[in-house]
Design an enzyme around this catalytic site. Sequence first.
Site, short mmCIF file in Angstrom:
data_model
loop_
_atom_site.label_atom_id
_atom_site.label_comp_id
_atom_site.label_asym_id
_atom_site.label_seq_id
_atom_site.Cartn_x
_atom_site.Cartn_y
_atom_site.Cartn_z
N ASP A 1 0.78 -1.40 0.21
CA ASP A 1 0.08 -0.13 0.21
C ASP A 1 0.82 1.12 0.05
O ASP A 1 0.79 2.05 0.85
CB ASP A 1 -1.02 -0.07 1.25
CG ASP A 1 -1.64 -1.41 1.71
OD1 ASP A 1 -1.95 -2.06 0.57
OD2 ASP A 1 -1.65 -1.47 2.66
N GLU B 1 -11.25 -1.41 -3.42
CA GLU B 1 -10.39 -0.95 -2.33
C GLU B 1 -9.24 -0.15 -2.72
O GLU B 1 -9.26 0.05 -3.92
CB GLU B 1 -10.06 -1.95 -1.17
CG GLU B 1 -9.18 -2.94 -1.83
CD GLU B 1 -8.50 -3.93 -0.98
OE1 GLU B 1 -9.18 -4.17 -0.08
OE2 GLU B 1 -7.47 -4.58 -1.29
#
Length: 346
Positions: free
Chosen positions: A12, A224
């Site tokens: 991420d 997401e």
Amino acid sequence: MYSNPLNVEFGDPYILNNEDDTYYLYGTGGGAVDGFATYSSTDLVNWEFQGQVYKGNTEDSWAIDAFWAPEVYKFDDKYYMFFSAQWKNNPNNELENFKIGVAVSDSPKGPFEDLQNQPLFDPGYPIIDANVYQDEDGKFYLYYSRVAYKHPVESEVAEWARDKGWFDEIEESWVYGVELKPDFTGVIGEPVLLLRPPKTMDDKNAEWESRSVTSKEVNRRWTEGSYTFKNKETYYIMYSANFYGGENYAVGYATGDSPLGPFTKADNNPVLEKNTGKGGEVTGTGHNSLVFLKDINKIYCVYHGRTKSSGDERVVFIDELKIKDNGRLVVEGPTTEPIPKPLTNE
């Protein structure tokens, strides 16, 4: 020249461009314990570990576990970190009790301290993957993902999987947006549903967004890891689909006329996916952010992926993103061969 992946084991990834021509890279993992670390660079390729910058799971902390997806922004000489973590207030002992928090610091290298000893807000379901966008009128918007946990959704894909005897139900994660209070202590109004997996199997995005189900990997579909920006008069929201721990994790995008949509998914999705079918060695590409190099008019996409040598560890990639004349996004990756460094005008 440089070649991907970079020598950073992060999931991420998010890059902050500071005024002193130094970039700071934040992400999940990367040497941090119960919190987050950062790396710094002046060329976006060679990164130096700067240590842990935020620590939770303390006696006074609301956040106790699963520290994920930090993003750091500079507003009014302060640095604000938005992140996901498990909330200790869990009377029903839910396995997934994620919320979003905000921490603040005077430096991109921390230390970051919680803005308040509680999550930013509680929508009544677990949430992750905070992304913040400030519009031209000064308003702030928060984008996040409702996780798939205990969120079964009926769709043609769910019916198909049930008919095959694979899964009784398919849980889904959805992306929402909501206006932020300017002091980042809460939200204004109710969250708006922006993105969800396709309901029908003939949808142009159904095939790639359903691969974790159609490969019998897991009974979940994800939307997401969103990232929102504006180009000219169009708002873009990039997002990731499929299981983050699998090879099918990939990135698409949607466009709209306002920060809270409605958004329409692009017909050239996914714009970033595994390349093993083309002789490459990269899988699990996803949860991206962007770096805007205004001096040389280039945009770079920062994301994580896996290679044969990295195994289960997520490593960081950076590849150029181009906005075509028709408004389409194109990510020139994943690459592993030598290419010009990002800060060169080649």
